[in-house]
Design a protein around this motif. Structure first.
Motif, short mmCIF file in Angstrom:
data_model
loop_
_atom_site.label_atom_id
_atom_site.label_comp_id
_atom_site.label_asym_id
_atom_site.label_seq_id
_atom_site.Cartn_x
_atom_site.Cartn_y
_atom_site.Cartn_z
N ARG A 11 34.89 34.75 46.17
CA ARG A 11 34.56 36.13 45.79
C ARG A 11 35.16 37.10 46.79
O ARG A 11 35.21 36.83 47.98
CB ARG A 11 33.05 36.33 45.81
CG ARG A 11 32.41 36.04 44.53
CD ARG A 11 31.01 36.58 44.58
NE ARG A 11 30.46 36.46 43.26
CZ ARG A 11 29.19 36.58 42.99
NH1 ARG A 11 28.34 36.80 43.96
NH2 ARG A 11 28.77 36.47 41.77
N ARG A 12 35.55 38.21 46.30
CA ARG A 12 36.12 39.23 47.16
C ARG A 12 35.01 39.84 48.01
O ARG A 12 33.93 40.15 47.52
CB ARG A 12 36.77 40.31 46.31
CG ARG A 12 37.47 41.33 47.11
CD ARG A 12 38.20 42.29 46.23
NE ARG A 12 39.37 42.72 46.94
CZ ARG A 12 40.43 43.21 46.38
NH1 ARG A 12 40.50 43.32 45.09
NH2 ARG A 12 41.45 43.59 47.11
N ARG A 70 38.43 30.45 43.01
CA ARG A 70 38.79 31.39 44.07
C ARG A 70 37.52 31.99 44.67
O ARG A 70 36.53 32.19 43.98
CB ARG A 70 39.66 32.49 43.49
CG ARG A 70 41.00 31.95 43.02
CD ARG A 70 41.86 33.03 42.55
NE ARG A 70 42.05 33.99 43.63
CZ ARG A 70 42.85 35.01 43.57
NH1 ARG A 70 43.54 35.24 42.49
NH2 ARG A 70 42.98 35.85 44.57
N ARG A 99 33.05 42.62 50.21
CA ARG A 99 32.90 44.07 50.26
C ARG A 99 32.56 44.45 51.69
O ARG A 99 31.62 43.93 52.28
CB ARG A 99 31.76 44.50 49.34
CG ARG A 99 32.14 44.43 47.88
CD ARG A 99 31.05 44.93 46.97
NE ARG A 99 30.34 46.07 47.52
CZ ARG A 99 29.15 46.49 47.08
NH1 ARG A 99 28.54 45.82 46.14
NH2 ARG A 99 28.58 47.54 47.61
#
Length: 131
Positions: A121-122, A119, A124
């Protein structure tokens, strides 16, 4: 009878590995139509109506051009009667051994070794300080 690891007396490494087979099929209606000098899907409609199968022109077109997922037995019998063939000539079944599937039991998956399955990375989001 439910087969468990104890009743089969398999080691844990043998229990986690399974061999699967992948079955697939080829829909040969267009080829059978061509062999019988039917070059349009509309050529099939009167033959189906004569055998009590009432399909719309769109349904017949999808039946000829696409691979059906579901097929009624009366329709299969009518097609076999029209082309004087067996279901095996209309539907070619082939299967092969799929890759061995290893189940991860109490293990952390290494996502770096399987690119494309990890998945992202989220992100920011930071505010710009406007002065």
């Amino acid at each position: 009878m439910l087969l468990t690891a104890r009743s089969a007396k398999l080691s844990s490494s043998e229990w986690r590995t399974e061999m699967r087979r992948k079955a697939d099929y080829t829909w040969n209606l267009a080829e059978l139509m061509a062999r019988n000098s039917m070059h349009n899907s509309t050529d099939l409609a009167p033959h189906l109506v004569n055998r009590g199968i009432d399909l719309s022109p769109a349904q017949i077109w999808r039946l000829v051009t696409q691979r059906p997922e579901r097929l009624s037995l009366p329709l299969l019998a009518a097609l076999c009667d029209i082309f004087n063939c067996s279901p095996a000539e209309l539907i070619s079944v082939h299967s092969e051994d799929a890759s061995t599937i290893r189940k991860a039991v109490n293990e952390v998956a290494n996502l770096r070794s399987t690119p494309g399955k990890a998945r992202p990375r989220r992100a920011r989001v930071l505010r710009d300080d406007v002065e």
